[in-house]
Every structure is written in structure tokens, then in C-alpha cells.
Design a protein around this motif. Structure first.
Motif, PDB file in Angstrom:
ATOM      1  N   LEU A  79       0.449  -3.641  12.520  1.00 39.94           N
ATOM      2  CA  LEU A  79       1.465  -3.018  11.659  1.00 39.94           C
ATOM      3  C   LEU A  79       2.775  -2.835  12.403  1.00 39.94           C
ATOM      4  N   VAL A  81      -2.969  -0.568   6.012  1.00 39.80           N
ATOM      5  CA  VAL A  81      -2.832   0.884   5.842  1.00 39.80           C
ATOM      6  C   VAL A  81      -4.118   1.502   5.293  1.00 39.80           C
ATOM      7  N   GLN A  94       2.522   4.391  12.194  1.00 40.99           N
ATOM      8  CA  GLN A  94       2.988   3.207  11.467  1.00 40.99           C
ATOM      9  C   GLN A  94       2.946   3.426   9.953  1.00 40.99           C
ATOM     10  N   VAL A  95       1.928   4.144   9.474  1.00 43.25           N
ATOM     11  CA  VAL A  95       1.863   4.459   8.039  1.00 43.25           C
ATOM     12  C   VAL A  95       3.050   5.331   7.645  1.00 43.25           C
ATOM     13  N   SER A 119       6.150   4.516   5.108  1.00 44.04           N
ATOM     14  CA  SER A 119       6.555   5.420   4.030  1.00 44.04           C
ATOM     15  C   SER A 119       8.043   5.751   4.107  1.00 44.04           C
ATOM     16  N   LEU A 126       0.030   3.110  -0.876  1.00 50.44           N
ATOM     17  CA  LEU A 126       0.522   4.168   0.022  1.00 50.44           C
ATOM     18  C   LEU A 126       0.337   5.543  -0.622  1.00 50.44           C
TER      19      LEU A 126
END
Length: 617
Positions: free
Chosen positions: A121, A149, A180-181, A185, A208
């Protein structure tokens, strides 16, 4: 292992350098291909976008084949994953945006460690995360981002371990993926309009939202792009989330609400808002109530014709009607009451006749069944039943019947209205014809080929034209307190018609519903009509299922009567692909050779069934 697009796929791109003559490079191009294409690392046609060369595509195809073979142990799998990801490193975006590479990565990431997923990612997003938008809005890349994710849901496994068992390395591996998530976002929030209106990017936003809320459905697949499972909500799995996700979801929903105008003008964006409401309703009910209120305030504040609610316009729009359906399904009582009383009251029949607006009306009818407002809503809709039937919007009628069954209100009013609508209310002798009419959704004159509405008798017409919505309607009516008219109509059917009903994809559900919801006395009357038909039903794919349902609800004496009818045809039943299961489930060999013991077993099962039914009631 990369080459220029104009050399590897000259038909794609357009606007690039013309294809060179095959003999113009004196064999040097072939030498470069053998060496792995180091010179192909430059930007290429199609906007300077790099693509995988055929050798790389072949490599990832072979990786996919190896994944299908499976691994002997975890160590072998871990080593394989590490080796493949080392090949991906440095060109993750090109692999993700290639069809073959994308499919392989989607299968590989669930087998990777959280740290490895986080590294993939990180490379896809670039140093600042700005590249996330490019790969997320790609047809193939979006699937890889979603798959990556989704691996954050494994955080539950780590969080449930004792702190003494959790190593610092394990914590760090999830920290990278979590970061990274959150970075993704942030990019979504910074470019929210582009994301939620993009056909591929919007799916990343929806995934997400699920992830930040702590619930995930099955992964998206394109193996059957035209297939849809209607009427079945996707199963969601809950999992623990880091504290940072809790706050990030609030920030993302606030950003989405700043762009609420897109939810009513763009169908793709509308789906994102529907997902937002659905996941918040499941995991953050207080936040969901706030969002529902804000969206309704926005929708009702728009300008419309004097004296008319703007919702009447939105309900007839393809994009916004889906959003309103979701709002209705998730709303609490005060919001539903306000929606009907201040905006829809007096317009229900007109909306039920509209090709788009009739669907939200069905949802409102279903949602109101638990409240007193259903009585007022019913009184308004019942005035237009015949017009709705003529328009072909049978979902409205079916839902009205199901809501009457659930609320246990207005049941006789609806049944009488349906009898009048199908022209079998007067004279009273026509009542026994109602079942075939309801199941086929045809009036008396059309079904029996009669030219006038006068006359009480009808010539016998073989049962036919059973349709899906007709079946759903009768199944709903079978749950009414008073259903003697339906049962009387069923008992007038000929043996051939009953066999047709039992063997029909839609009709078999009707027969099953009418028999299983009847009292022992009423069931006994119907079963007497089935005498001599049990063997034919057992040899039918659908009839055998109906017979099993009848058996499960039958008394011991009724079971014995069915068994006596089946046993003489033992050879036929045991050799039939469907009936042999009936023979085994009914323990008919036991019935033949040890009848007393068989009766004891059946009596015991009957007592258990009665005991559980009393407890449930």
C-alpha cells in the motif's frame, strides 16, 4: 521486465509513436526482451503510463496457477509470498493496474503478513499518498486497493491476544497498515468529489467506509458481472478496529455530508451515501440518526413547486430514489411519521403508479407495519389497488399484503378489495375461484374466458399461468388470521391441478405455505385431496420438497397415511433421483419392516415439535 507500450501492444494507446517496422531494429529489440527489458522503464504511450510486458504478465499468470495448487505448510507459503512480493517491489502500481497482475495480487494479499500488505500500500500511494487516487480509480487497481485495506480486519486477531504474547514486531506490522489506511482516507477526503463520482473509485470509498466502521461483507468479484442476488442483503462480519478508525469515520462522514448535493444528482455517488448510512446504522447508530436527519433536512429544503414537497421530485429520480429507500429502511419512528405526514400523505397512489417511485413506497409500507401510521397509509393505498394492478406494479400489492400479515391489521379489508379487483367477490359462488386468479394475476373473465361479469359458475380450466408475484401474494395471504376462502379454493382444485401446483417453481411455495400454516384439521382436509399423488410428487424436483415440508408439519396419523400411499411404489421411489431422498428421510424401510418402532419414533418427534412450538409461541 517492462517495455514500451508501442512495442508490446501497438494497437492500444493512440497518439503515440508509430509502430516500427519489424526488421528495423536489427534484432536489438528481441535482445532487450530476453534481458528483461531494462530499457523499457521509460514512460510510454497512453499518457506516459507504464505497463507490464508480456514476460511479466506470464510470470504473474504462473503465480496465480501456483496459488491454485496450494501449499504443504505455512513456511512454504510464506517463502513463496515473500519471493513474489520481491518481484512486485518497485513496480507495484503497474502490477496492480494490469488485469493479470491485479487478479494475482488480490489472491496474494490475504496470504501476506500485515507488514507486507502495508508495504504494498505504501508503494501504491507514493511518498505523500497522492498516487492512491490514480490506482483507486483504475479498473484493475481499485480491486487491489480494496483487497489490501480489507486485510486490516485481521487486527482483531492481534488485539485479542494477551499483551504479553504480542511482540513489538507484530504491533509495528499493523501500525504500518493502519497508517496506510488512514493515509488513503485522507486522500479520499481531499479529493472526495472525484472519488465518489468515479465508477471504480467509489467502490474503494465504500470499502473504506465498511473498514473504518468495523464491518465487512464478502469481497467484490467480477467473475459474473451480470449476476445479481435480489432481495438478499450481503452478510457483514464485525471486527475490532483501532481507535484512530473511530475518529476517521467521523471525519469521512463529515466530508461526505459537505457534498450531499452529489447524492441526488449522481447514481454512483448515491451508492456511496447508501453505504455510509448502512454501516453507521449497524456500528454507530447515534451517528446514523444524525446523518439521516441532516440528509432529510437537505432533501426537504430544496425548492419545488408551490405547495408540493421536493421529496415528490426526488422519489421519481433514479439516483435519489435509491437513497430515499435506504433512508426509509433505516429510519426511526419519528422520521418515518414526519416523512409520511408532511410530505407523502395524499400522494401515495400517484407515487405507487410511478415506475420509479413505487419502490420507495414499498419500503415505506414495509417499515410502517410496526406502527399505527400503517392504518392511515393503508386506507390511502387501498383506494388505488385496481389502478396499481393495472400498472403492473405488483410489488406494492404484495408488500401491502405482507404488512397486513405482520401488523395483523386490515386483513379482511385487503382480502375483500382483492376479491373485487379480480372480479370474484360477487356472486359468492366465485369465491372458490380466487386461488387460481390470485396466483396468475388474471381477472375472472380473462382466466375463465368469460365475456361478461355476470354468472356464478365457471367452466373448468386447467391451472396455468402461475407467476412469481402471484405466488408471493398468496403466500402473504396464507399468514392472515382468516384464510378459509383460500383453503376452500384449494380444496376445489382437481388432482391434476394440485400436482401442477406442487411441481411449479412458484406454485410449490404456495402449496407449502397453505398446508404448513393450516391447523391439523384443515391440513387433514388438504392431505385427503393429495391421496394418490404422493408418488408423483416424490418423483418431482419441486414436489419432493413440498412433500418433505408437509411431512415435517404433519401429525403421526397423517404421516402414516402418506407412508402407506408411498410404500407400494418402493422400486420406483428408490430408483428415482429425487424420490430416493424422500424414501430415506421418511424411514420407509423402517415403516415396512418394523412399523411399531417406526410409530414410536414418529410419536417422539411429534412431541418434540409440539414442545418447541409451544416454547416459541
Amino acid at each position: 521486465m517492462l517495455e514500451k507500450a508501442e512495442e508490446t501492444n501497438p494497437q492500444k494507446g493512440g497518439g503515440g509513436t508509430k509502430r516500427k517496422h519489424p526488421g528495423g531494429d536489427d534484432g536489438k529489440g528481441e535482445e532487450r526482451r530476453r534481458k528483461g527489458g531494462e530499457e523499457g522503464e521509460r514512460g510510454q504511450g497512453d499518457g506516459g503510463r507504464k505497463r507490464l510486458d508480456p514476460l511479466s504478465v506470464g510470470y504473474f499468470r504462473r503465480v496465480g496457477e501456483r496459488l491454485s495448487d496450494g501449499f504443504e505448510d505455512k513456511e512454504e507459503r510464506a517463502m513463496f509470498v515473500e519471493n513474489v512480493l520481491s518481484e512486485v517491489k518497485g513496480k507495484a502500481m503497474m502490477v496492480a493496474m494490469d488485469c493479470t497482475g491485479s487478479i494475482t495480487l488480490q489472491r496474494l494479499l490475504p496470504l501476506s503478513s500485515p507488514e507486507q500488505v502495508g508495504e504494498v500500500l505504501a508503494e501504491l500511494g507514493g511518498e505523500s499518498g497522492s498516487e492512491f487516487q490514480v490506482v483507486s480509480c483504475d479498473r484493475c487497481g481499485g480491486h487491489v486497493v480494496e483487497s489490501a485495506v480489507r486485510q486490516m480486519s485481521r487486527w482483531t486477531e492481534s488485539s485479542q491476544k494477551d499483551s504479553s504474547d504480542t511482540t513489538e514486531e507484530e504491533e509495528d506490522s499493523f501500525e504500518l497498515l493502519e497508517a496506510q489506511v488512514l493515509s488513503l482516507s485522507q486522500v479520499v477526503r481531499d479529493n472526495i468529489e472525484e472519488f465518489i463520482q468515479h465508477v471504480h473509485g467509489s467502490h474503494v470509498v465504500r470499502t473504506l467506509l465498511h473498514l473504518l466502521a468495523g464491518c465487512l461483507g464478502p469481497p467484490r468479484t467480477e467473475s459474473r458481472p451480470g449476476a445479481k442476488v435480489r432481495g438478499v442483503a450481503p452478510l457483514l462480519t464485525d471486527f475490532e478496529i483501532p481507535t484512530s478508525f473511530w475518529y476517521e469515520l467521523k471525519s469521512l462522514t463529515e466530508t461526505l455530508m459537505e457534498n450531499i448535493n452529489l447524492s441526488v444528482t449522481d447514481a454512483v455517488a448515491s451508492a456511496v451515501f447508501q453505504t455510509m448510512l448502512t454501516v453507521c446504522h449497524r456500528k454507530r447508530p447515534k451517528l446514523c440518526k444524525q446523518l439521516l436527519k441532516q440528509i432529510m433536512e437537505y432533501l426537504t429544503s430544496r425548492s419545488a413547486a408551490p405547495g408540493l414537497s421536493p421529496l415528490l421530485v426526488f422519489l421519481k429520480d433514479q439516483a435519489s430514489s435509491h437513497l430515499i429507500e435506504t433512508i426509509i429502511q433505516l429510519s426511526h419512528k419519528p422520521l418515518l411519521r414526519d416523512l409520511y405526514k408532511n410530505h407523502l400523505k395524499g400522494h401515495m397512489v400517484d407515487l405507487a403508479l410511478h415506475p420509479i417511485a413505487n419502490f420507495p413506497i414499498q419500503r415505506l409500507t414495509a417499515a410502517s407495519a410496526k406502527y399505527k401510521m400503517f392504518l392511515t397509509l393503508f386506507d390511502e393505498l387501498i383506494q388505488g389497488v385496481e389502478a396499481v394492478l393495472a400498472s403492473g406494479h405488483m410489488g406494492v400489492i404484495v408488500q401491502l399484503a405482507e404488512s397486513c400479515a405482520e401488523s395483523e391489521e386490515k386483513q379482511d379489508d385487503l382480502l375483500q378489495c382483492l376479491l373485487r379487483a379480480f372480479h370474484c367477490a360477487e356472486p359468492g359462488s366465485r369465491h372458490v375461484s380466487c386461488l387460481p386468479l390470485f396466483m396468475s394475476l388474471l381477472t375472472y373473465e380473462v382466466y375463465y374466458h368469460s365475456e361478461t361479469a355476470e354468472g356464478g359458475t365457471s367452466t373448468e380450466v386447467p391451472l396455468s399461468s402461475i407467476c412469481y408475484h402471484g405466488s408471493r401474494l398468496v403466500q402473504a395471504l396464507s399468514r392472515f388470521k382468516e384464510r378459509s376462502i383460500l383453503l376452500s379454493s384449494l380444496r376445489t382444485l382437481s388432482p391434476a391441478d394440485i400436482l401442477t401446483l406442487a411441481s411449479d417453481p412458484a406454485g410449490s411455495h404456495v402449496l407449502q405455505a397453505l398446508i404448513t400454516t393450516s391447523s391439523d384439521k384443515g391440513r387433514g382436509k388438504i392431505l385427503r385431496r393429495l391421496e394418490g399423488l404422493h408418488v408423483q410428487m416424490a418423483c418431482s424436483r419441486l414436489g419432493s420438497r413440498v412433500l418433505e415440508a408437509i411431512w415435517n408439519s404433519a401429525s403421526v396419523n397423517q404421516r402414516q397415511s402418506i407412508a402407506q400411499d408411498l410404500v407400494p411404489s418402493e422400486n420406483q421411489l428408490r430408483s428415482d433421483q429425487f424420490a430416493r431422498h424422500v424414501w430415506a428421510k421418511f424411514a420407509l424401510s423402517h415403516f415396512v419392516h418394523r412399523r411399531a418402532h417406526w410409530q414410536e419414533i414418529q410419536a417422539g418427534e411429534s412431541k418434540k415439535r409440539k414442545l418447541f412450538s409451544d416454547i416459541l409461541e
